[in-house]
Design an enzyme around this catalytic site. Sequence first.
Site: not given
Ligand code: C2G
Length: 131
Positions: A44-45
Amino acid sequence: MKRIITFGTFDVLHVGHIRILERAKELGHHLTVGVSSDALNYSKKSRYPVYPQSDRSELIASLKFVDHVFIEESLELKAEYIKEHKADILVMGDDWEGKFDFLNHLCEVKYLRRTEGISTTQLIAEIRKYE
Ligand code: C2G
């Protein structure tokens, strides 16, 4: 007895991660967390997370409101994961608002507000300043 499922990378664990998991658990009784694999992140990144998937899943599994952790291998397998883990509610952060509504024939889909002012990207930038 309601079963909740949620997904994320949870790299460089911070309070935003903790709060969404705690609020997800408050919606039911059992919380399963799909921690995205290193390979999924790379695809993805084009970069690997700071913490490898084994560390990220160990940290998440140690939280008192998390009942089960598995590795999310693909973003396209949400329906299979929901069925496999018998989830009644899918929780996602509101940065995904609307994106998973197509799964609402399988379970309830809820988007919770993210914590403002903190992110893994910001933390990495902050730590870099000390180099
Ligand atoms: N989160 C949050 N507040 C933040 C940062 C993150 O509430 N300031 C939440 C995100 O919304 C998510 C969880 O923490 O529900 C994990 O965040 P990420 O690691 O950024 O997850 P992501 O890369 O969006 O997930 O199927 C989805 C994938 O696995 C990607």
